[in-house]
Structures are given as C-alpha cells and as structure tokens.
Design an enzyme around this catalytic site. Structure first.
Site, PDB file in Angstrom:
ATOM      1  N   ARG A 194      80.107  -1.667  40.028  1.00  0.00           N
ATOM      2  CA  ARG A 194      79.512  -2.697  39.170  1.00  0.00           C
ATOM      3  C   ARG A 194      80.636  -3.481  38.483  1.00  0.00           C
ATOM      4  O   ARG A 194      81.587  -2.872  37.989  1.00  0.00           O
ATOM      5  CB  ARG A 194      78.569  -2.060  38.125  1.00  0.00           C
ATOM      6  CG  ARG A 194      77.354  -1.394  38.775  1.00  0.00           C
ATOM      7  CD  ARG A 194      76.279  -1.071  37.769  1.00  0.00           C
ATOM      8  NE  ARG A 194      75.579  -2.260  37.329  1.00  0.00           N
ATOM      9  CZ  ARG A 194      74.695  -2.251  36.313  1.00  0.00           C
ATOM     10  NH1 ARG A 194      74.455  -1.126  35.655  1.00  0.00           N
ATOM     11  NH2 ARG A 194      74.069  -3.363  35.968  1.00  0.00           N
ATOM     12  N   ASP A 233      78.269  -4.738  27.269  1.00  0.00           N
ATOM     13  CA  ASP A 233      78.953  -4.261  28.482  1.00  0.00           C
ATOM     14  C   ASP A 233      80.417  -4.640  28.475  1.00  0.00           C
ATOM     15  O   ASP A 233      81.247  -3.961  29.072  1.00  0.00           O
ATOM     16  CB  ASP A 233      78.256  -4.802  29.730  1.00  0.00           C
ATOM     17  CG  ASP A 233      76.966  -4.037  29.965  1.00  0.00           C
ATOM     18  OD1 ASP A 233      75.970  -4.390  29.311  1.00  0.00           O
ATOM     19  OD2 ASP A 233      76.999  -3.064  30.722  1.00  0.00           O
ATOM     20  N   GLN A 285      64.544  -1.370  31.557  1.00  0.00           N
ATOM     21  CA  GLN A 285      65.222  -0.282  30.839  1.00  0.00           C
ATOM     22  C   GLN A 285      64.589  -0.042  29.462  1.00  0.00           C
ATOM     23  O   GLN A 285      64.549   1.089  28.982  1.00  0.00           O
ATOM     24  CB  GLN A 285      66.710  -0.613  30.648  1.00  0.00           C
ATOM     25  CG  GLN A 285      67.523  -0.578  31.933  1.00  0.00           C
ATOM     26  CD  GLN A 285      67.615  -1.943  32.592  1.00  0.00           C
ATOM     27  OE1 GLN A 285      66.702  -2.764  32.478  1.00  0.00           O
ATOM     28  NE2 GLN A 285      68.697  -2.183  33.302  1.00  0.00           N
ATOM     29  N   ASN A 301      76.150  -8.822  27.652  1.00  0.00           N
ATOM     30  CA  ASN A 301      75.159  -7.735  27.577  1.00  0.00           C
ATOM     31  C   ASN A 301      73.973  -8.107  28.458  1.00  0.00           C
ATOM     32  O   ASN A 301      73.923  -9.196  29.046  1.00  0.00           O
ATOM     33  CB  ASN A 301      74.734  -7.484  26.123  1.00  0.00           C
ATOM     34  CG  ASN A 301      73.943  -6.196  25.988  1.00  0.00           C
ATOM     35  OD1 ASN A 301      74.360  -5.146  26.464  1.00  0.00           O
ATOM     36  ND2 ASN A 301      72.777  -6.248  25.354  1.00  0.00           N
ATOM     37  N   LYS A 302      73.033  -7.214  28.549  1.00  0.00           N
ATOM     38  CA  LYS A 302      71.879  -7.366  29.438  1.00  0.00           C
ATOM     39  C   LYS A 302      71.253  -8.757  29.334  1.00  0.00           C
ATOM     40  O   LYS A 302      71.089  -9.298  28.240  1.00  0.00           O
ATOM     41  CB  LYS A 302      70.851  -6.275  29.089  1.00  0.00           C
ATOM     42  CG  LYS A 302      69.575  -6.288  29.878  1.00  0.00           C
ATOM     43  CD  LYS A 302      69.781  -6.261  31.385  1.00  0.00           C
ATOM     44  CE  LYS A 302      70.629  -5.097  31.854  1.00  0.00           C
ATOM     45  NZ  LYS A 302      71.102  -5.250  33.261  1.00  0.00           N
ATOM     46  N   ARG A 306      73.434   4.336  34.452  1.00  0.00           N
ATOM     47  CA  ARG A 306      73.678   2.969  33.979  1.00  0.00           C
ATOM     48  C   ARG A 306      73.918   3.006  32.471  1.00  0.00           C
ATOM     49  O   ARG A 306      73.784   4.034  31.824  1.00  0.00           O
ATOM     50  CB  ARG A 306      72.555   2.000  34.383  1.00  0.00           C
ATOM     51  CG  ARG A 306      71.152   2.511  34.476  1.00  0.00           C
ATOM     52  CD  ARG A 306      70.491   2.791  33.170  1.00  0.00           C
ATOM     53  NE  ARG A 306      70.688   1.755  32.203  1.00  0.00           N
ATOM     54  CZ  ARG A 306      70.638   1.925  30.912  1.00  0.00           C
ATOM     55  NH1 ARG A 306      70.367   3.124  30.397  1.00  0.00           N
ATOM     56  NH2 ARG A 306      70.845   0.941  30.075  1.00  0.00           N
ATOM     57  N   GLY A 307      74.285   1.813  31.935  1.00  0.00           N
ATOM     58  CA  GLY A 307      74.729   1.754  30.550  1.00  0.00           C
ATOM     59  C   GLY A 307      76.246   1.898  30.575  1.00  0.00           C
ATOM     60  O   GLY A 307      76.769   2.851  31.175  1.00  0.00           O
ATOM     61  N   ALA A 308      76.937   0.955  29.921  1.00  0.00           N
ATOM     62  CA  ALA A 308      78.396   0.871  30.088  1.00  0.00           C
ATOM     63  C   ALA A 308      79.136   2.192  29.843  1.00  0.00           C
ATOM     64  O   ALA A 308      79.899   2.643  30.706  1.00  0.00           O
ATOM     65  CB  ALA A 308      78.939  -0.233  29.179  1.00  0.00           C
TER      66      ALA A 308
END
Ligand code: MRU
Length: 335
Positions: free
Chosen positions: A69, A217, A176, A227-228, A26-28
C-alpha cells in the site's frame, strides 16, 4: 467483521503482505507493525542456510511488502527501521540477525502501544465534558497495536466521563466505520450512532457535534494530512461551523521528507470496491469509477495534531520542524 471473528495463522510473509493489500490488516500503525513482523518471518524461513540466503530472503520481503500500500507512511518507516538494523547486524550470523530483527519488531509494536496511550491522554485533555464527537473510518484497536489513535482519544475521554455520544461515519466504500468502529465502541459501552458519510454536514449545522477527531495515514512536513477519503470534506464543514478538527497521529506518521500534501502518493483502489457492495453489483455494468482511498486535508483546516509527544499547533512548519531533531535523536538512541 462484524459477523465472524476469524484468525489467519501463517508463517509466510507473503500471506501477510496479501492481507495488507486486501485490507484484512489495515490502519496505518497496524500495517507498519505487521510489516515489521513479516520481515521477521521472512528471515526465519527454514530454507535459509547461509548469509547469502538470508540476504536474498530479507530483501525479497522488504521489496514485496513495500509494494502493498502506498499512502500509509508507517509501512515505510517500519521497513526502513528493519533494513537499517539488518545492515548493521547481517554480517554476523543468521541467528544474530533473526534475534535483532525480532527485537526491533517488538520495539515497533511496543512504541505503537505507548503512542496510542499517550495520544489518548493528550487528546482527551482537549475534549470538553459532555462532548459529542464525530469520527471517520476506523482508528481503534483493529488499526493499531494499542487503544487506537483518534479512537484512543475517544476511549480515554470516555473513561474520564466526557463523552456523551460518538457519531461514526460509515466510511464508503469499504465501511470501516460501519463494520469496525461501531463494533469497537459498542464493546466499550460508548453511545455510538452510525451515520452515512453525507449526514455529517447536517449534524454540524444543527450544532450537534462538539469536535471532529480523525486519524492520519501520512502527515506532510507542513501539516497537510492524508487520511481516509471523505476526511477533507469533514474538515471544510468543521471550519464552516467553527468546530475544532483534531487529527490524531503518532510521530511515525509524520513524513518529514514530504513537504506538502501534494507530494503524498494517493492509493487508488479496485473500481469493484465501489460498484459492488458485499459482492453484489449496485452500479450499471461498464460505468466509469474514480476510487481514491485517501484525500488530503490542508493544514489550515487542522486545529491540532495530537501526537505521543504532545499536541502540535499551527504554524505546523514550525511545530513539526521543532519535532524533527527530537525524533531523529530518539531514533539514533534506539539504534
Ligand atoms: O484504508 P484503511 O482502512 O487502511 O484506512 C485507514 C485510515 O484512513 C485511518 O484513519 C488511518 O490509517 C489511521 S489508523 C489509526
């Protein structure tokens, strides 16, 4: 993580796609790089004996991976680059296509490493000595191929002796921040304090935060940032308390084709990720749940967007607009 460090070895792109879907990857930027290498694995399938087989496998992989995703644009940028290259070389030979696609995946990875390094340098220049930074989610080595984006800024500023302390939001619901960011920063001997997502406002009110630094993201053409989930409220709080709010984003995260944040698709997650913690139900059976993975921070709340080509400032329509021809030229030169 943080309890066990386990590596999954596979030559099956579907295993990697599933890992992206369940956030093992995960993480763009990491998602984009993993997707590019997954396409390489797909075209190395020993079942491929003709150009027709190659074509079938290639597009099956692109199709499968593009559905993992929806929000992080790096995934689609990486897959588009692989497709663009494939369409140029695929009529030659299986071996030739395999070779070129591997080279492209390596280039995407290398560019990510370099982007992180440069974002770190440009971002650290914005940080004053003895700063206390607030960050959200995880944007470090576990989310990228390099030192990270927002976390790359923290790491670089720490190396320059500028960081007094980092507050890391736990980042509900998948933690996270608690599981990954604190682990990474502790390994770097940076003074990190874990807080619940709801504690950020109190710290800002007490004047204990000098800057907020987060990742992205997807950034729309007008500078709105996905973003998150929880990022938007940090930006509102930062404005209220006159604290700079920086977004670290490689240009591969800028979606020039998406005009505003309203056009960015927001992923919704499985309600069980909120009703359960570590497999244990914490909410009443049958409760309704709303579980967006990301939110949109309007560009007016963003002090600067730190990219590998410099710090973009408002008005973002202009600063991002100027970047576009430059980025397209780079892409053309690369192809
Ligand atoms: O759902 P995740 O863990 O993939 O979300 C990650 C984030 O929101 C990060 O801030 C973003 O991808 C930038 S990572 C360098």
């Amino acid at each position: 993580l943080p309890h066990d460090e386990v590596y999954i070895e596979t030559t099956d792109y579907r295993v990697i796609g599933d890992a992206i879907r369940v956030l093992k990857i995960r993480g763009a930027p990491a998602i984009g790089v993993a997707a590019a290498y997954s396409v390489v694995l797909a075209v190395h399938d020993p079942k491929i004996t003709s150009l027709q087989d190659l074509n079938t496998e290639f597009y099956a992989a692109i199709n499968f991976l593009s559905q993992t995703r929806p929000t992080a644009v790096s995934l689609f940028v990486a897959l588009d680059r692989m497709r663009h290259l494939y369409e140029q070389v695929s009529h030659n030979s299986i071996l030739g296509s395999q070779f070129h696609l591997l080279a492209e995946a390596r280039l995407i990875q290398h560019e990510d490493i370099e982007s992180c390094r440069k974002i770190g340098e440009y971002g650290a220049a914005l940080i004053s000595p003895k700063s206390t930074i607030l960050t959200h989610c995880n944007t470090g080595g576990l989310a990228t191929s390099g030192i990270g984006t927002a976390q790359g800024i923290i790491t670089t500023a720490a190396q320059e002796g500028k960081i007094q302390r980092v507050y890391a939001d736990e980042t509900r619901p998948l933690f996270q921040g608690a599981r990954l960011t604190t682990l990474e920063l502790m390994k770097e001997n940076i003074d990190v304090v874990l807080i619940t997502d709801g504690t950020a406002g109190m710290l800002m009110q007490r004047r204990e935060i000098d800057a907020v630094v987060v990742g992205a993201d997807r950034v729309a053409a007008n500078g709105d940032v996905a973003n998150k989930i929880g990022t938007y409220q940090l930006a509102v709080l930062a404005e209220r308390h006159m604290i700079p709010f920086y977004v670290a984003a490689p240009t591969a995260t800028i979606d020039f084709g998406t005009k505003t944040g309203k056009d960015i698709p927001i992923e919704e997650r499985d309600p069980a990720e909120i009703t359960h913690v570590a497999g244990i139900r914490i909410a009443a059976e049958g409760v309704s749940v709303f579980a967006p993975a990301f939110d949109i921070t309007p560009n007016q709340l963003v002090t600067g967007i730190v990219t590998e080509v410099g710090v973009l400032k408002p008005p973002y329509n202009e600063s991002i607009g100027k970047l576009r021809p430059q980025q397209l030229r780079t892409a053309e030169a690369a192809s």
